[in-house]
Write an enzyme that holds these catalytic residues in place. Structure first.
Site, PDB file in Angstrom:
ATOM      1  N   TYR A 130       3.337   9.403 -16.265  1.00 22.27           N
ATOM      2  CA  TYR A 130       3.069  10.781 -16.674  1.00 22.27           C
ATOM      3  C   TYR A 130       2.893  10.917 -18.193  1.00 22.27           C
ATOM      4  CZ  TYR A 130       4.676  11.989 -11.944  1.00 22.27           C
ATOM      5  OH  TYR A 130       4.834  12.076 -10.579  1.00 22.27           O
TER       6      TYR A 130
ATOM      7  N   LYS B  59       8.553  -1.314  -7.760  1.00 14.10           N
ATOM      8  CA  LYS B  59       7.450  -1.896  -6.982  1.00 14.10           C
ATOM      9  C   LYS B  59       7.155  -3.253  -7.610  1.00 14.10           C
ATOM     10  CE  LYS B  59       4.225  -1.460  -3.799  1.00 14.10           C
ATOM     11  NZ  LYS B  59       4.561  -1.558  -2.369  1.00 14.10           N
TER      12      LYS B  59
ATOM     13  N   ASP C 116       8.367   1.881  -1.446  1.00 12.52           N
ATOM     14  CA  ASP C 116       7.883   2.286  -0.115  1.00 12.52           C
ATOM     15  C   ASP C 116       8.989   2.164   0.918  1.00 12.52           C
ATOM     16  OD1 ASP C 116       7.605  -0.359  -0.866  1.00 12.52           O
ATOM     17  OD2 ASP C 116       5.809  -0.756   0.306  1.00 12.52           O
TER      18      ASP C 116
ATOM     19  N   ASP D  85      10.158  11.307  -9.116  1.00 10.18           N
ATOM     20  CA  ASP D  85       9.600  12.630  -8.833  1.00 10.18           C
ATOM     21  C   ASP D  85       9.465  12.804  -7.316  1.00 10.18           C
ATOM     22  OD1 ASP D  85       8.309  15.031  -9.058  1.00 10.18           O
ATOM     23  OD2 ASP D  85       6.436  14.233  -9.840  1.00 10.18           O
TER      24      ASP D  85
ATOM     25  N   ASP E 152      12.383  14.709  -4.457  1.00  7.22           N
ATOM     26  CA  ASP E 152      11.973  15.816  -3.576  1.00  7.22           C
ATOM     27  C   ASP E 152      12.268  15.472  -2.114  1.00  7.22           C
ATOM     28  OD1 ASP E 152      11.151  17.489  -5.547  1.00  7.22           O
ATOM     29  OD2 ASP E 152       9.100  17.714  -4.821  1.00  7.22           O
TER      30      ASP E 152
END
Ligand code: NAD
Length: 362
Positions: free
Chosen positions: A146, A195, A227, A251, A255
């Site tokens: 980001y 990852k 994942d 992020d 959620d």
């Protein structure tokens, strides 16, 4: 002890829920012999109305000089408010980005805790919920995809967009230290999510996290690919204690973790800097649809204040007393409208705050 708290009520339900959290802090002060002094700071739509910008330099300075910050929420009805007919950097939510940046808040912590009493709101099957879950997602907030360089260009007549994911070892180390510190106050287990089978930034992440882990022999460290983590959160959420991850993975995963608790009015959060300083706020927004009705659930904000007691002031017993009071109120069947269920007693914002205060004791 005496603590200076910058209080940002903000917009919508913000002032209503922050008022109750301050009452709870005052009750903690009464019971445990502390003083909490509040300085009100304008941010969001109310600051736009008063000063034309969502956060003034003076407001930021007041927050910086305090011991910690308690925030309600900012923003209005996005489709129907004068605050949104302006450039994005002048909208209420721009105040959030400015204060996080201005205060150097790089570690975001969102707990996901399932209250037995609210298990019906959890979308997972009972056999998956098991004995419940109690985790915190620790997300790096100021680096990664980001914040990396980005651009869109045309290459041989074809549009191409590039985003860059950059982390340096210092950025990884400081958030890892936070995660291990917090694990020491909890069940002493860190799951670092990356990852590393694909990304260089993840391989560096893993290396640095392993180095930091050496300073915390009591904490168990495990690694999980992102994942797999997304699956494990809905297959076996009870396995997690502290989930440590970079900005974009955090992020998304935070959620997902909030969603499985089933109740937005209960979700607290904290954003911390290098030291003990933090900004504490509910995970939900300013809920303009219910503002001024006296029905908002203040528990997320009250639990955020409890996080402040533990993470910024090291008042772990006091923090636990607040959490226990919230638990007791739920066990006794009191509910605000958002978490109302058959056979329970519905209460408003002020009454919920009062019930929690009355149950805080040594
Ligand atoms: P929201 O979280 O404000 O509301 C979503 C839904 O949940 C609404 O129906 C609302 O009534 C309900 N809700 C939220 N908190 C509640 C509580 N404590 N008790 C009972 N019900 C509650 O999200 P939204 O509607 O997408 O956004 C509203 C405004 O808040 C927007 O301006 C948005 O930009 C802003 N926002 C601010 C923050 C923040 O200040 N950190 C975060 C998210 C959204």
């Amino acid at each position: 002890m005496n603590y200076q708290i910058a209080v940002i009520p903000g917009d919508g339900i913000g002032p209503e829920i922050v008022r109750e959290a301050c009452k709870v802090l005052d009750r903690v002060g009464e019971v445990y012999g502390h003083t909490f002094q509040y300085t009100e700071v304008l941010m969001g739509g109310v600051s736009i109305d008063a000063h034309g910008v969502p956060l003034t330099d003076e407001a930021l300075e007041t927050a910086r000089k305090s011991d910690s910050v308690l925030l309600g929420a900012v923003g209005g009805d996005v489709g129907n408010s004068r605050w949104y007919d302006v450039a994005p950097n002048l909208r209420p939510e721009a105040g959030l980005l400015a204060i996080r940046k201005g205060l150097g808040l790089f570690a975001n912590i969102r707990p996901a805790y399932l209250y037995n009493e609210l298990a019906d709101a959890c979308p997972l099957k009972r056999e998956i919920i098991g004995d419940g879950f109690d985790m915190v997602i620790m997300r790096e907030l100021t680096g990664g995809l980001y914040f990396g360089e980005r651009h869109t260009e045309e290459v041989d007549g074809v549009l191409q967009a590039v985003d860059t994911l950059v982390y340096n070892e210092n950025e990884i180390r400081r958030i890892a230290v936070k995660a291990f510190d917090i694990a020491m106050k909890r069940k002493k287990h860190v799951t670092s999510v990356d990852k590393a089978n694909v990304l260089d930034s993840s391989r560096l992440w893993r290396k640095v996290v392993e180095e930091v882990a050496k300073d915390y022999p009591e904490v168990t460290l495990s690694h999980m690919l992102v994942d797999n983590c997304a699956m494990q959160l809905v297959m076996n959420p009870g396995q997690f204690d502290v989930v440590l991850t970079e900005n974009m993975f955090g992020d998304i995963l935070s959620d997902e973790a909030s969603m499985i608790t089933g109740s937005i009015g209960m979700l607290s959060s904290a954003s911390l800097n290098e030291g003990k300083f933090g900004l504490y706020e509910p995970s939900h927004g300013s809920a303009p649809d219910i503002a001024g009705k006296g029905i908002a659930n203040p528990i997320a904000t009250i639990l955020s204040a409890a996080m402040m007691l533990s993470y910024s002031f090291d008042l772990d017993e006091e923090s636990k007393a607040v959490e226990n009071a919230v638990q007791q109120v739920l066990t006794e069947g009191y509910r605000t409208v958002d978490i109302m269920a058959d056979g329970c007693s519905q209460v408003g914002t002020t009454q919920m705050g009062k019930l929690i205060c009355e149950r805080i004791h040594k």
